[in-house]
Design a protein around this motif. Structure first.
Motif, PDB file in Angstrom:
ATOM      1  N   GLU A  72      55.654  28.154  -9.492  1.00  0.00           N
ATOM      2  CA  GLU A  72      54.207  27.924  -9.378  1.00  0.00           C
ATOM      3  C   GLU A  72      53.596  27.646 -10.746  1.00  0.00           C
ATOM      4  O   GLU A  72      52.719  26.782 -10.878  1.00  0.00           O
ATOM      5  CB  GLU A  72      53.548  29.140  -8.731  1.00  0.00           C
ATOM      6  CG  GLU A  72      53.884  29.310  -7.251  1.00  0.00           C
ATOM      7  CD  GLU A  72      53.293  30.581  -6.665  1.00  0.00           C
ATOM      8  OE1 GLU A  72      52.781  31.413  -7.459  1.00  0.00           O
ATOM      9  OE2 GLU A  72      53.348  30.743  -5.433  1.00  0.00           O
TER      10      GLU A  72
ATOM     11  N   THR B 147      54.551  24.053 -11.703  1.00  0.00           N
ATOM     12  CA  THR B 147      53.761  23.089 -10.932  1.00  0.00           C
ATOM     13  C   THR B 147      52.351  22.995 -11.489  1.00  0.00           C
ATOM     14  O   THR B 147      51.808  21.898 -11.665  1.00  0.00           O
ATOM     15  CB  THR B 147      53.713  23.498  -9.453  1.00  0.00           C
ATOM     16  OG1 THR B 147      55.033  23.507  -8.919  1.00  0.00           O
ATOM     17  CG2 THR B 147      52.868  22.511  -8.649  1.00  0.00           C
ATOM     18  N   SER B 148      51.768  24.133 -11.794  1.00  0.00           N
ATOM     19  CA  SER B 148      50.416  24.163 -12.363  1.00  0.00           C
ATOM     20  C   SER B 148      50.395  23.503 -13.745  1.00  0.00           C
ATOM     21  O   SER B 148      49.472  22.735 -14.062  1.00  0.00           O
ATOM     22  CB  SER B 148      49.934  25.609 -12.468  1.00  0.00           C
ATOM     23  OG  SER B 148      48.664  25.672 -13.088  1.00  0.00           O
TER      24      SER B 148
ATOM     25  N   LYS C  93      52.494  21.214 -14.914  1.00  0.00           N
ATOM     26  CA  LYS C  93      52.706  19.767 -14.783  1.00  0.00           C
ATOM     27  C   LYS C  93      51.422  19.070 -14.333  1.00  0.00           C
ATOM     28  O   LYS C  93      51.089  17.978 -14.815  1.00  0.00           O
ATOM     29  CB  LYS C  93      53.857  19.482 -13.812  1.00  0.00           C
ATOM     30  CG  LYS C  93      55.226  19.787 -14.401  1.00  0.00           C
ATOM     31  CD  LYS C  93      56.368  19.253 -13.550  1.00  0.00           C
ATOM     32  CE  LYS C  93      56.559  20.053 -12.302  1.00  0.00           C
ATOM     33  NZ  LYS C  93      57.777  19.619 -11.554  1.00  0.00           N
ATOM     34  N   THR C  94      50.706  19.701 -13.406  1.00  0.00           N
ATOM     35  CA  THR C  94      49.431  19.141 -12.958  1.00  0.00           C
ATOM     36  C   THR C  94      48.440  19.074 -14.120  1.00  0.00           C
ATOM     37  O   THR C  94      47.750  18.076 -14.308  1.00  0.00           O
ATOM     38  CB  THR C  94      48.837  19.997 -11.819  1.00  0.00           C
ATOM     39  OG1 THR C  94      49.734  19.989 -10.710  1.00  0.00           O
ATOM     40  CG2 THR C  94      47.485  19.447 -11.372  1.00  0.00           C
ATOM     41  N   ALA C  95      48.410  20.136 -14.914  1.00  0.00           N
ATOM     42  CA  ALA C  95      47.513  20.175 -16.067  1.00  0.00           C
ATOM     43  C   ALA C  95      47.863  19.091 -17.078  1.00  0.00           C
ATOM     44  O   ALA C  95      46.974  18.447 -17.654  1.00  0.00           O
ATOM     45  CB  ALA C  95      47.574  21.549 -16.722  1.00  0.00           C
TER      46      ALA C  95
ATOM     47  N   ARG D 219      49.375  16.163 -16.471  1.00  0.00           N
ATOM     48  CA  ARG D 219      48.976  14.863 -15.930  1.00  0.00           C
ATOM     49  C   ARG D 219      47.465  14.665 -16.050  1.00  0.00           C
ATOM     50  O   ARG D 219      46.995  13.562 -16.361  1.00  0.00           O
ATOM     51  CB  ARG D 219      49.431  14.732 -14.478  1.00  0.00           C
ATOM     52  CG  ARG D 219      50.944  14.547 -14.309  1.00  0.00           C
ATOM     53  CD  ARG D 219      51.293  14.260 -12.856  1.00  0.00           C
ATOM     54  NE  ARG D 219      52.684  13.859 -12.700  1.00  0.00           N
ATOM     55  CZ  ARG D 219      53.674  14.673 -12.330  1.00  0.00           C
ATOM     56  NH1 ARG D 219      53.406  15.956 -12.091  1.00  0.00           N
ATOM     57  NH2 ARG D 219      54.916  14.225 -12.201  1.00  0.00           N
ATOM     58  N   GLN D 220      46.723  15.717 -15.812  1.00  0.00           N
ATOM     59  CA  GLN D 220      45.261  15.621 -15.888  1.00  0.00           C
ATOM     60  C   GLN D 220      44.793  15.358 -17.317  1.00  0.00           C
ATOM     61  O   GLN D 220      43.924  14.512 -17.550  1.00  0.00           O
ATOM     62  CB  GLN D 220      44.627  16.904 -15.348  1.00  0.00           C
ATOM     63  CG  GLN D 220      44.759  17.074 -13.842  1.00  0.00           C
ATOM     64  CD  GLN D 220      44.237  18.407 -13.346  1.00  0.00           C
ATOM     65  OE1 GLN D 220      44.076  19.359 -14.133  1.00  0.00           O
ATOM     66  NE2 GLN D 220      43.980  18.515 -12.051  1.00  0.00           N
TER      67      GLN D 220
ATOM     68  N   GLU E 144      58.188   9.960 -15.572  1.00  0.00           N
ATOM     69  CA  GLU E 144      58.383  10.552 -14.254  1.00  0.00           C
ATOM     70  C   GLU E 144      59.200   9.590 -13.386  1.00  0.00           C
ATOM     71  O   GLU E 144      59.354   8.417 -13.710  1.00  0.00           O
ATOM     72  CB  GLU E 144      57.038  10.847 -13.579  1.00  0.00           C
ATOM     73  CG  GLU E 144      56.235   9.615 -13.203  1.00  0.00           C
ATOM     74  CD  GLU E 144      54.925   9.950 -12.507  1.00  0.00           C
ATOM     75  OE1 GLU E 144      54.557  11.145 -12.476  1.00  0.00           O
ATOM     76  OE2 GLU E 144      54.263   9.006 -12.011  1.00  0.00           O
TER      77      GLU E 144
END
Length: 250
Positions: free
Chosen positions: A7, A10-11, A13-15, A17-18, A249
């Motif tokens: 988790e 995932t968090s 990686k999202t951060a 990308r943002q 990616e």
């Protein structure tokens, strides 16, 4: 514990990308550097250079291709000369190009540990004196692990080819003549001769009339090292010897 770590990754990686989107893909931005450092600490892959099942993919660059010698345009894209992208081996070397996207197909070569390290650059010409067309520079390379985290990289040549959407006659009109410009300065000519001698450069010969392809080879190509900062089943982050960080990616 594994679920918690998953988790967190995932968090993270999202951060990443943002923040890449917010900073125009610039991996030199402080916020992007911080996001990469945080994600790297959560790397699930030990000895990433030994994990062929994760390495072997066609990777797409999602950070900005801010290689040395580039010029950032008002729209945010980066422009380079053809010479800068391909060791000054294809004519016209001064032709200005905008990078559309960068791919890196990695796959095992033979039965050993050597893998491909090609860098495939899709571009559009932006020279107002000629028709705008699309093409591809494929810098061919190989790599192999020298440690659990570092790859030895060596480039062996390059191919210049039209994009499938490009009219072959338009392509031939721009790239058909591969004779070096007579307007080169003595410094440019000396540097060109030095590079040919040092790296064993074999210049491109005649264009393939059916495909429009041109190619050159390097018999004594330069070597460099690439550190893998992060690797999992969908994301790869690397840092080159000159500090260039690339985020890719699948």
């Amino acid at each position: 514990m594994v679920v918690v770590d998953s988790e967190k990754r995932t968090s993270a990686k999202t951060a990443l990308r943002q923040v890449l989107a917010a900073c125009g893909g610039n991996t030199k931005h402080e916020a992007v550097i911080a996001a990469i450092n945080h994600l790297s600490q959560l790397n699930p892959t030990t000895a990433p250079t030994r994990h062929g099942e994760l390495l072997d993919h066609e990777w797409l660059l999602i950070s900005t291709p801010n290689f040395p010698g580039g010029e950032q345009l008002a729209e945010g894209q980066y422009a380079y000369t053809l010479g800068r992208l391909a060791f000054n081996m294809f004519q016209p070397t001064g032709l200005k190009l905008v990078i559309d996207r960068v791919l890196q197909p990695v796959f095992l070569l033979g039965d050993g540990q050597q893998r491909s390290h090609d860098i495939v650059v899709e571009f559009t010409t932006v020279d107002e004196s000629m028709a705008q067309i699309k093409g591809i520079v494929r810098n061919q390379g190989v790599c192999y692990p020298v440690s659990d985290w570092v790859l030895q990289v060596q480039f062996t040549g390059a191919i210049l080819a039209p994009h499938p959407s490009t009219n072959l006659k338009d392509w031939q009109a721009i790239f058909g003549d591969q004779c070096p410009s007579s307007q080169k300065s003595w410094t440019e000519k000396l540097m060109s001769g030095f590079l040919k001698l040092m790296f064993g450069l074999v210049p491109p010969q005649e264009m393939n009339p059916d495909t429009g392809e041109l190619a050159f080879t390097m018999k004594r190509s330069p070597k460099g090292r690439l550190q893998i900062l992060y690797l999992d089943e969908e994301l790869r982050i690397t840092r080159g010897e000159k500090g260039t960080v690339l985020v890719c990616e699948i």
